[in-house]
Design a protein around this motif. Sequence first.
Motif, PDB file in Angstrom:
ATOM      1  N   HIS A   1       0.822  -1.205   0.000  1.00 38.99           N
ATOM      2  CA  HIS A   1       0.000   0.000   0.000  1.00 38.99           C
ATOM      3  C   HIS A   1       0.862   1.264   0.000  1.00 38.99           C
ATOM      4  O   HIS A   1       0.381   2.334  -0.352  1.00 38.99           O
TER       5      HIS A   1
ATOM      6  N   SER B   1      -6.600  -5.679   1.092  1.00 38.70           N
ATOM      7  CA  SER B   1      -7.084  -5.220  -0.208  1.00 38.70           C
ATOM      8  C   SER B   1      -6.042  -5.449  -1.298  1.00 38.70           C
ATOM      9  O   SER B   1      -6.395  -5.600  -2.471  1.00 38.70           O
TER      10      SER B   1
ATOM     11  N   MET C   1      -6.787  -8.873  -2.526  1.00 36.79           N
ATOM     12  CA  MET C   1      -7.947  -8.884  -3.411  1.00 36.79           C
ATOM     13  C   MET C   1      -7.544  -8.442  -4.827  1.00 36.79           C
ATOM     14  O   MET C   1      -7.910  -9.071  -5.817  1.00 36.79           O
ATOM     15  N   ASN C   2      -6.771  -7.368  -4.922  1.00 36.64           N
ATOM     16  CA  ASN C   2      -6.325  -6.901  -6.233  1.00 36.64           C
ATOM     17  C   ASN C   2      -5.367  -7.888  -6.890  1.00 36.64           C
ATOM     18  O   ASN C   2      -5.409  -8.078  -8.103  1.00 36.64           O
TER      19      ASN C   2
END
Length: 124
Positions: free
Chosen positions: A10, A69, A72-73
Amino acid sequence: MSLGITLVSHVPEIAEGLPKLLNQVAKDVPITTAGGTNDGDIGTSMEKIMNAFDDNEADEILAFYDLGSAKMNLEMAMEMTDKKTVHLYDAAFVEGAYTAASLIQAGVGLDEIESQLKPLKIKD
């Protein structure tokens, strides 16, 4: 079959910095990264992940991520990539990538790499 690593974080600076560490023990391992959003903020980007897959010269990729996340990506990108195989690991981000990179550099096979990554599993 050649193995490479893709790192998804991130934080752009983490994605840029971790390969500097990994290159100290695995200078011959292809390592690509996807850090932050397209505009440089905190988050992840499908476009950056797809580019990291495409830019990695290895036949198979071992993918590591920092937060949910990103996973998920990564999973969506895995469905869309032309790479032969992408292996996704729920291991500690830095420790997992370091372990995999050093073992790939040493010529260790995928089965043994995965065996050594199992104790580093911290996410589901």
